[in-house]
Design a protein around this motif. Structure first.
Motif, PDB file in Angstrom:
ATOM      1  N   ALA A 212     -46.528  28.022 -12.957  1.00 15.61           N
ATOM      2  CA  ALA A 212     -47.905  27.583 -12.787  1.00 15.61           C
ATOM      3  C   ALA A 212     -48.599  28.380 -11.706  1.00 15.61           C
ATOM      4  O   ALA A 212     -49.801  28.646 -11.747  1.00 15.61           O
ATOM      5  CB  ALA A 212     -47.950  26.104 -12.486  1.00 15.61           C
TER       6      ALA A 212
ATOM      7  N   ALA B 299     -41.766  24.431 -20.589  1.00 11.89           N
ATOM      8  CA  ALA B 299     -42.997  23.658 -20.394  1.00 11.89           C
ATOM      9  C   ALA B 299     -42.847  22.251 -20.981  1.00 11.89           C
ATOM     10  O   ALA B 299     -41.918  21.955 -21.737  1.00 11.89           O
ATOM     11  CB  ALA B 299     -44.177  24.364 -21.047  1.00 11.89           C
ATOM     12  N   THR B 300     -43.793  21.393 -20.622  1.00 10.59           N
ATOM     13  CA  THR B 300     -43.881  20.050 -21.193  1.00 10.59           C
ATOM     14  C   THR B 300     -45.294  19.821 -21.679  1.00 10.59           C
ATOM     15  O   THR B 300     -46.259  20.009 -20.921  1.00 10.59           O
ATOM     16  CB  THR B 300     -43.519  18.975 -20.150  1.00 10.59           C
TER      17      THR B 300
ATOM     18  N   ARG C  87     -52.965  13.965 -24.061  1.00  6.99           N
ATOM     19  CA  ARG C  87     -53.966  13.648 -23.048  1.00  6.99           C
ATOM     20  C   ARG C  87     -55.094  12.791 -23.592  1.00  6.99           C
ATOM     21  O   ARG C  87     -55.687  11.984 -22.861  1.00  6.99           O
ATOM     22  CB  ARG C  87     -54.533  14.940 -22.459  1.00  6.99           C
TER      23      ARG C  87
ATOM     24  N   GLY D 215     -50.506  17.505 -16.236  1.00  5.23           N
ATOM     25  CA  GLY D 215     -50.402  18.940 -15.982  1.00  5.23           C
ATOM     26  C   GLY D 215     -51.720  19.560 -15.562  1.00  5.23           C
ATOM     27  O   GLY D 215     -52.770  18.908 -15.568  1.00  5.23           O
ATOM     28  N   ASP D 216     -51.683  20.847 -15.229  1.00  6.42           N
ATOM     29  CA  ASP D 216     -52.856  21.549 -14.720  1.00  6.42           C
ATOM     30  C   ASP D 216     -53.715  22.162 -15.820  1.00  6.42           C
ATOM     31  O   ASP D 216     -54.851  22.563 -15.573  1.00  6.42           O
ATOM     32  CB  ASP D 216     -52.424  22.667 -13.764  1.00  6.42           C
TER      33      ASP D 216
ATOM     34  N   GLU E 290     -44.777  12.721 -24.190  1.00  2.00           N
ATOM     35  CA  GLU E 290     -44.387  14.068 -23.774  1.00  2.00           C
ATOM     36  C   GLU E 290     -43.467  14.709 -24.810  1.00  2.00           C
ATOM     37  O   GLU E 290     -42.638  14.031 -25.418  1.00  2.00           O
ATOM     38  CB  GLU E 290     -43.665  14.021 -22.425  1.00  2.00           C
TER      39      GLU E 290
ATOM     40  N   LYS F  36     -47.785  21.144 -18.780  1.00  2.00           N
ATOM     41  CA  LYS F  36     -47.138  21.199 -17.460  1.00  2.00           C
ATOM     42  C   LYS F  36     -46.122  22.327 -17.478  1.00  2.00           C
ATOM     43  O   LYS F  36     -45.250  22.385 -18.333  1.00  2.00           O
ATOM     44  CB  LYS F  36     -46.440  19.873 -17.148  1.00  2.00           C
TER      45      LYS F  36
ATOM     46  N   ARG G 266     -53.309  15.072 -12.663  1.00  2.00           N
ATOM     47  CA  ARG G 266     -52.678  16.386 -12.801  1.00  2.00           C
ATOM     48  C   ARG G 266     -51.157  16.268 -12.795  1.00  2.00           C
ATOM     49  O   ARG G 266     -50.465  17.022 -13.477  1.00  2.00           O
ATOM     50  CB  ARG G 266     -53.153  17.302 -11.682  1.00  2.00           C
ATOM     51  N   ALA G 267     -50.637  15.309 -12.039  1.00  2.00           N
ATOM     52  CA  ALA G 267     -49.184  15.123 -12.001  1.00  2.00           C
ATOM     53  C   ALA G 267     -48.647  14.636 -13.345  1.00  2.00           C
ATOM     54  O   ALA G 267     -47.557  15.015 -13.776  1.00  2.00           O
ATOM     55  CB  ALA G 267     -48.810  14.139 -10.903  1.00  2.00           C
TER      56      ALA G 267
END
Length: 489
Positions: free
Chosen positions: A488, A464-465, A469, A411-412, A458, A482, A407-408
């Motif tokens: 978030a 945002a970023t 994935r 992102g979420d 990225e 992210k 997640r880091a």
């Protein structure tokens, strides 16, 4: 039978203890290859073993055969798919990069060791290339999962750069010998070796690989061990045949393995575990033998200047060469710094350092001892910090089970690469790039990156970023998003 039993007992005990120490040392991050090298030195005339060994011809023979097996194994594992991101930068690093690194190191070595400029450049050529055995082994043992661009560039470069180092070494040996009183001949034959090394090496490797792949697909199924033995014997034959016509056996055997591994994947894939055993046996024997050649008391007399050469190579020459070669390919700065740091030196510089000894070049033993110090320092400093450097420079991808780090990094939020960019921007309140307002998210990211995309790339979009994935071939299939912490939340 004592003349058989005593040497056999001594050699087997030495290998057993070295492997045992290497297995234990990996738990604390100590390079296993360095264990073999130091074990050989300890068994030599200055160590507890006290065995005097100076057979450079045997060491040269074993070293070349071992490197052929290691490069064959590396080629078998190099997939054509990695060429998408790694081939062009690797080719530049393996040619121009080696020349730049050798040149800078050679100039510095001339000053540090008070050598003639020709001898200094010869030392630069000897230590100028990264080592396939060291790179393949240390990347595998580091535990770092590198992104495809970085991993492919490092692995292909280490497999392709030996011919350039061999060419420079032979050329400079010829230049030095021609400068001796009474020498005859000119540089023209030496210049022709460049075309011979790369031309014959490429031709023999590709043609033999295609022929072997055709044959392998038509042979009845066989045991993995038998298949591996067939691959090794064929690879060594290609290596030797290429050398007989003046080509680079190193390049030929790597290309042979690569063509065979990609054209007959089902047949060669079953033998990879057995090939691992052959490769490790080759590395162990080669490093032990090269360690036996070294006389530590002689090495200590040049330790200071040799450490200076190692520092110059790692901290100046290699970074300058990598930055110069990778700048056109839009690598991220942290990727370039990592590739610069993982310029591992291993057995190749020590094997190349035997060339001047066999040719009778002045100061050849000094060059050999300095090359040994460079290899030890490289394995000790660079080899033990690959995992740390990958995490520090953020080129290591998270493991699938590590949800927190996943997640880091990504992102979420997870988005489909085929999602319309307009819809994504509208939903998350992000600015819409007018130039590609109607494009899919994946297409816009690929254009914004300006280079072949890999997992972990990225692209900023407003606050945002967006992070690549997952990939399906060359297409971005999944994108991570992210957002700043407050958004978030």
């Amino acid at each position: 039978m004592d003349f058989v039993n005593i040497p056999l007992f001594a050699a087997s005990v030495l290998v057993f203890l070295s492997v045992l120490s290497g297995v234990v040392s990996t738990r604390v991050g100590f390079p296993v290859l360095l264990v073999f090298l130091l074990a050989g030195a300890l068994a030599g005339e200055d160590g507890p073993g006290g065995y005097p060994f100076n057979d450079f011809v045997l060491s040269f023979w074993v070293g070349n055969a071992a490197l052929a097996v290691i490069l064959l194994d590396g080629g078998l594992r190099t997939a054509f798919s990695t060429f998408r991101t790694g081939l062009k930068p690797s080719l530049l690093l393996a040619t121009l990069g080696v020349a730049i690194s050798a040149g800078i190191t050679g100039v510095g070595a001339s000053l540090l060791l008070d050598l003639d400029w020709r001898s200094g450049l010869l030392l630069g050529a000897v230590v100028g290339s990264t080592d396939a055995a060291a790179v393949f082994a240390m990347l595998k043992s580091s535990g770092a999962r590198l992104n495809e661009r970085v991993a492919a560039t490092l692995e292909i470069e280490s497999g392709l750069n030996d011919p350039m180092a061999v060419y420079l070494t032979l050329a400079l040996i010829a230049v030095i010998l021609q400068a001796q009183p009474g020498a005859t001949g000119g540089p023209a034959p030496v210049l022709l070796t460049l075309l011979q090394q790369f031309g014959w090496g490429t031709l023999f490797g590709l043609v033999a690989g295609l022929m072997a792949a055709w044959l392998m697909r038509r042979l009845p199924p066989s045991d993995a061990g038998i298949t591996a033995l067939l691959l090794v014997s064929a690879g060594l034959a290609v290596f030797a045949a290429t050398g007989l016509v003046g080509g680079s056996g190193f390049l030929a055997v790597y290309l042979f393995g690569m063509m065979l591994g990609n054209r007959a994947t089902e047949r060669t894939g079953t033998a990879l575990s057995a090939m691992d055993g052959y490769a490790w046996l080759s590395q162990a024997g080669m490093f032990l033998l090269l360690g036996l050649l070294v006389t530590p008391s002689q090495v200590l007399t040049v330790a200071g200047p040799a450490l200076g050469v190692a520092a110059l190579l790692m901290l100046v020459a290699r970074p300058v060469a990598v930055w110069a070669c990778l700048a056109p390919f839009r690598f991220r700065p942290r990727e370039i710094w990592f590739i610069s740091w993982v310029g591992l030196r291993g057995a190749v510089p020590i094997v190349l350092a035997v060339f001047p000894l066999m040719a009778g070049v002045p100061d050849a033993m000094l060059l050999f001892n300095v090359a040994f110090v460079v290899v030890v320092v490289s394995l000790l400093l660079q080899g033990t910090t690959i995992g740390w450097a990958a995490r520090r420079l953020q080129v290591a991808l998270p493991e699938a089970a590590d949800e927190k780090r996943t997640r880091a990094v990504f992102g979420d939020f997870v988005l489909d690469g085929a999602s319309p960019l307009r819809d994504v921007c509208a939903f998350y309140g992000l600015p819409l790039p007018e130039a590609q307002a109607d494009a899919a998210l994946s297409s816009w990211m690929a254009t914004a990156l300006g280079r072949p995309a890999v997992v972990g790339d990225e692209v900023p979009l407003g606050s945002a970023t967006l992070v690549v994935r997952a990939m399906e071939g060359a297409r971005i299939s999944m994108v991570g998003l992210k957002l700043p912490a407050e958004e978030a939340a």
